[in-house]
Structure formats: C-alpha cells, structure tokens
Scaffold this motif. Structure first.
Motif, mmCIF file in Angstrom:
data_model
loop_
_atom_site.group_PDB
_atom_site.id
_atom_site.type_symbol
_atom_site.label_atom_id
_atom_site.label_comp_id
_atom_site.label_asym_id
_atom_site.label_seq_id
_atom_site.Cartn_x
_atom_site.Cartn_y
_atom_site.Cartn_z
ATOM 1 N N TYR A 48 0.886 -1.162 0.000
ATOM 2 C CA TYR A 48 0.000 0.000 0.000
ATOM 3 C C TYR A 48 0.919 1.206 0.000
ATOM 4 O O TYR A 48 1.851 1.273 0.807
ATOM 5 N N HIS A 64 -3.388 6.955 -3.689
ATOM 6 C CA HIS A 64 -2.971 5.756 -2.974
ATOM 7 C C HIS A 64 -3.122 4.596 -3.945
ATOM 8 O O HIS A 64 -4.122 4.507 -4.665
ATOM 9 N N SER A 66 -2.916 0.404 -4.114
ATOM 10 C CA SER A 66 -2.971 -0.723 -3.185
ATOM 11 C C SER A 66 -3.015 -2.061 -3.917
ATOM 12 O O SER A 66 -3.769 -2.219 -4.878
ATOM 13 N N HIS A 68 -3.855 -4.631 -2.012
ATOM 14 C CA HIS A 68 -4.751 -5.363 -1.109
ATOM 15 C C HIS A 68 -6.088 -5.656 -1.784
ATOM 16 O O HIS A 68 -6.749 -4.737 -2.285
ATOM 17 N N ASP A 71 -9.506 -3.304 -1.471
ATOM 18 C CA ASP A 71 -9.272 -1.877 -1.220
ATOM 19 C C ASP A 71 -9.866 -0.990 -2.303
ATOM 20 O O ASP A 71 -10.249 0.140 -2.045
#
Length: 139
Positions: A48, A64, A66, A68, A71
């Motif tokens: 991240y 941002h 990410s 993940h 997300d």
C-alpha cells in the motif's frame, strides 16, 4: 492559499494494483509521481503506497495505490485537474513509454483532456479548462 509543501488534498483516490514493479514503472517512471511512503504488514505482503505528482505551478495530485484485495475496484476512473496539460503530454511522449502514447482531446464541455490507462485497467483523465470555455473567466 496553501503552497505545494503544505498542500492537503480533500480527496485521495485509492487505485487497485496487482504488481508493485509494474505500478512503479508506470506511475513513477512514466508519469513522474514520487513515492511518499509505503506500508506492508510484513515480508511478502501486499503493498500500500502513497504517490504524489507536482506541477511546475505547484499543483499537487495525491493517489494511494494498493495491492490489497478489496481496497479498490480495478477499472476505476480518476479525473485530475492539471495546468499546462499540453506541455505535460509532450513530456510524456518524449519518454517513449512502450505502453502509452497519450493524446489530447478537446471536449465539448470546454475541457482539454488526456486519458491514460494504467497497467491494471484504471483510467487517469488529466484535464485543463480551456480559456474560451463557456462559463470560464475567458469565455
């Protein structure tokens, strides 16, 4: 008004990535973003990160990115106001990036736009209001 060193965006989009190396090649190597910070819960965990891009006029964009799951949704679109868009587009073309040769398009709503897809299907639309646009200071 805040300067570039104190800029605090009111919205920070989160974009999905599937490969940190390809994300770095695209966002940092091609577009010129700077990696502000990263986070992983441990070795071999998803990345991240926060990336920022600053214009010559001091305008900043913060994203941002990410790896993940959950997300963000791949295939998102983010619109980014950018001054001197034509000069930015020319600087990107000069890099001769294999996977993107962004063009400029004058939109009927009075914007100049440059659309670029990242390696994960997200769309970044950089735009600049045209001075002769309806409702603008010059139009």
């Amino acid at each position: 008004m805040a300067d570039a060193t104190t800029f605090q965006p009111c919205v920070i989009p989160v974009l999905r990535s599937f490969d940190a190396q390809r994300a770095a090649e695209f966002y940092q190597g091609f577009l010129g973003f700077v990696q502000d910070w990263t986070h992983r819960f441990g070795d071999d965990f998803p990345l991240y990160e926060q990336l920022s891009l600053r214009s010559a006029a001091g305008l900043a964009c913060v994203l941002h990115v990410s790896e993940h799951h959950g997300d963000a949704c791949p295939g998102s679109t983010v619109r980014i106001a950018w001054p001197q868009l034509e000069a930015f587009q020319q600087s990107l073309l000069a890099k001769n990036y294999r996977y993107a040769k962004p063009g400029l398009e004058r939109m009927p709503w009075g914007m100049l736009e440059m659309r670029i897809a990242d390696p994960f299907g997200n769309q970044l639309v950089f735009f600049e209001e045209l001075p002769d646009a309806p409702g603008s200071a010059g139009g």
